[in-house]
Design a protein around this motif. Structure first.
Motif, PDB file in Angstrom:
ATOM      1  N   LEU A 146      -3.081   6.741 -12.947  1.00 55.13           N
ATOM      2  CA  LEU A 146      -2.731   6.489 -11.092  1.00 55.13           C
ATOM      3  C   LEU A 146      -2.496   5.557 -10.982  1.00 55.13           C
ATOM      4  N   LYS A 147      -2.120   4.335 -11.342  1.00 55.91           N
ATOM      5  CA  LYS A 147      -1.640   3.056 -11.406  1.00 55.91           C
ATOM      6  C   LYS A 147      -0.073   3.738 -10.387  1.00 55.91           C
ATOM      7  N   GLU A 158     -14.081  14.203  -4.204  1.00 61.15           N
ATOM      8  CA  GLU A 158     -13.931  14.208  -2.264  1.00 61.15           C
ATOM      9  C   GLU A 158     -15.159  13.037  -2.922  1.00 61.15           C
ATOM     10  N   ALA A 159     -15.782  12.704  -3.252  1.00 58.97           N
ATOM     11  CA  ALA A 159     -17.161  11.409  -2.723  1.00 58.97           C
ATOM     12  C   ALA A 159     -16.498  10.149  -2.271  1.00 58.97           C
ATOM     13  N   ALA A 160     -14.756  10.408  -3.302  1.00 57.50           N
ATOM     14  CA  ALA A 160     -14.239   8.564  -3.633  1.00 57.50           C
ATOM     15  C   ALA A 160     -13.852   8.614  -2.497  1.00 57.50           C
ATOM     16  N   ALA A 161     -12.927   9.918  -1.924  1.00 53.02           N
ATOM     17  CA  ALA A 161     -11.987  10.274  -0.875  1.00 53.02           C
ATOM     18  C   ALA A 161     -12.982   9.716   0.840  1.00 53.02           C
ATOM     19  N   LEU A 162     -14.048   9.743   0.298  1.00 55.28           N
ATOM     20  CA  LEU A 162     -15.281  10.155   1.872  1.00 55.28           C
ATOM     21  C   LEU A 162     -15.170   8.680   1.618  1.00 55.28           C
ATOM     22  N   ALA A 163     -16.278   8.021   0.844  1.00 62.07           N
ATOM     23  CA  ALA A 163     -16.361   6.703   0.527  1.00 62.07           C
ATOM     24  C   ALA A 163     -15.340   5.677   1.042  1.00 62.07           C
ATOM     25  N   ALA A 164     -13.898   6.318   0.216  1.00 59.14           N
ATOM     26  CA  ALA A 164     -12.882   5.080   1.391  1.00 59.14           C
ATOM     27  C   ALA A 164     -12.708   5.139   2.168  1.00 59.14           C
ATOM     28  N   ALA A 165     -12.489   6.171   2.805  1.00 54.14           N
ATOM     29  CA  ALA A 165     -12.292   6.414   4.400  1.00 54.14           C
ATOM     30  C   ALA A 165     -12.485   6.125   4.758  1.00 54.14           C
ATOM     31  N   THR A 216     -10.599   6.529  -6.363  1.00 54.25           N
ATOM     32  CA  THR A 216     -11.392   7.044  -7.371  1.00 54.25           C
ATOM     33  C   THR A 216     -12.556   6.272  -7.703  1.00 54.25           C
ATOM     34  N   ILE A 217     -13.764   6.980  -8.635  1.00 56.91           N
ATOM     35  CA  ILE A 217     -15.001   5.910  -9.786  1.00 56.91           C
ATOM     36  C   ILE A 217     -14.143   5.045  -9.830  1.00 56.91           C
ATOM     37  N   SER A 218     -14.813   3.747  -9.909  1.00 59.38           N
ATOM     38  CA  SER A 218     -14.374   2.136 -10.518  1.00 59.38           C
ATOM     39  C   SER A 218     -13.605   1.974 -11.971  1.00 59.38           C
ATOM     40  N   ASP A 219     -14.922   3.198 -12.347  1.00 61.89           N
ATOM     41  CA  ASP A 219     -14.859   3.231 -14.243  1.00 61.89           C
ATOM     42  C   ASP A 219     -12.836   3.564 -14.318  1.00 61.89           C
ATOM     43  N   LYS A 220     -12.571   4.519 -13.705  1.00 62.52           N
ATOM     44  CA  LYS A 220     -11.055   4.968 -14.167  1.00 62.52           C
ATOM     45  C   LYS A 220      -9.924   4.692 -13.058  1.00 62.52           C
ATOM     46  N   ALA A 221     -10.373   3.729 -12.460  1.00 64.79           N
ATOM     47  CA  ALA A 221      -8.860   2.615 -11.380  1.00 64.79           C
ATOM     48  C   ALA A 221      -7.848   2.124 -12.340  1.00 64.79           C
ATOM     49  N   LEU A 248       1.015   6.422  -9.679  1.00 67.76           N
ATOM     50  CA  LEU A 248       1.175   7.241  -9.019  1.00 67.76           C
ATOM     51  C   LEU A 248       0.848   6.367  -6.983  1.00 67.76           C
ATOM     52  N   ALA A 249      -0.007   5.432  -7.766  1.00 70.59           N
ATOM     53  CA  ALA A 249      -0.030   4.348  -5.949  1.00 70.59           C
ATOM     54  C   ALA A 249       1.448   3.929  -6.315  1.00 70.59           C
ATOM     55  N   ARG A 250       1.812   3.269  -7.377  1.00 67.17           N
ATOM     56  CA  ARG A 250       2.591   2.831  -7.131  1.00 67.17           C
ATOM     57  C   ARG A 250       4.089   3.448  -6.407  1.00 67.17           C
ATOM     58  N   GLU A 251       4.249   4.332  -6.879  1.00 69.58           N
ATOM     59  CA  GLU A 251       5.418   5.468  -6.968  1.00 69.58           C
ATOM     60  C   GLU A 251       5.295   6.088  -5.400  1.00 69.58           C
ATOM     61  N   TYR A 252       3.667   5.861  -4.376  1.00 63.51           N
ATOM     62  CA  TYR A 252       4.259   6.207  -2.929  1.00 63.51           C
ATOM     63  C   TYR A 252       3.626   4.512  -1.927  1.00 63.51           C
ATOM     64  N   GLY A 253       3.303   4.295  -2.786  1.00 59.46           N
ATOM     65  CA  GLY A 253       3.162   2.838  -2.173  1.00 59.46           C
ATOM     66  C   GLY A 253       2.225   2.445  -1.511  1.00 59.46           C
ATOM     67  N   VAL A 254       1.116   2.423  -1.684  1.00 60.30           N
ATOM     68  CA  VAL A 254      -0.429   2.492  -1.240  1.00 60.30           C
ATOM     69  C   VAL A 254      -1.151   2.287  -2.445  1.00 60.30           C
ATOM     70  N   PRO A 255      -2.851   1.263  -1.996  1.00 61.94           N
ATOM     71  CA  PRO A 255      -3.143   0.516  -2.893  1.00 61.94           C
ATOM     72  C   PRO A 255      -4.122   1.426  -3.372  1.00 61.94           C
ATOM     73  N   ILE A 256      -4.792   1.069  -4.523  1.00 62.94           N
ATOM     74  CA  ILE A 256      -5.698   2.029  -4.991  1.00 62.94           C
ATOM     75  C   ILE A 256      -6.952   1.120  -4.885  1.00 62.94           C
ATOM     76  N   LYS A 257      -7.711   2.458  -4.309  1.00 62.73           N
ATOM     77  CA  LYS A 257      -9.546   1.963  -4.093  1.00 62.73           C
ATOM     78  C   LYS A 257     -10.064   2.516  -5.049  1.00 62.73           C
TER      79      LYS A 257
END
Length: 127
Positions: free
Chosen positions: A50-51, A92-99, A40-45, A53-62
């Motif tokens: 969101l934290k 969409e932009a966050a997904a594209l940038a992080a991928a 997601t956008i930095s100021d909402k990371a 959700l990331a913990r629940e699925y065991g994935v990092p936040i970009k």
């Protein structure tokens, strides 16, 4: 070692978003099979939902800086989001940038029923 494509879920959301709304938007966008990260956008990371959700699925936040999101061409175009962020869809932009540099959207923006969360999924080679 050959790695397969990396899937990243990008999110846009309101300040008061809940874990349930983020999860609902993600499922609507195609779910979490093979998900490598959320973005997601930095100021909402550091948003609590969101934290969780990331913990629940065991994935990092970009966290993606706003100036990188601005100007990314997205499938979905929201006039309000374009005026505020310079891109048609934060999710969409966050997904594209992080991928990664040659990422492509595999799921365009999906919205939670309460309209507080959007999610999109991109696939790419990562960094």
């Amino acid at each position: 070692m050959e790695r397969g494509p990396m899937k990243v879920a990008g999110f846009g959301f309101k300040q008061d978003v809940t874990l349930a709304s983020l999860r609902e938007a993600l499922v609507a966008a195609g779910g979490l099979a093979g998900l490598a990260a959320v973005a997601t956008i930095s100021d909402k990371a550091d948003a609590e939902a969101l934290k969780q959700l990331a913990r629940e699925y065991g994935v990092p936040i970009k966290a993606v800086p706003a100036d990188i999101l601005a100007g990314i061409d997205t499938s979905t175009q929201s006039r309000r989001i374009i005026e505020k962020f310079g891109t048609g869809s934060v999710a969409e932009a966050a997904a594209l940038a992080a991928a990664g540099p040659r990422a492509r959207l595999i799921a365009t923006r999906a919205v939670s029923r309460d309209r507080t969360a959007t999610a999109a999924i991109a696939e790419g080679d990562g960094e």
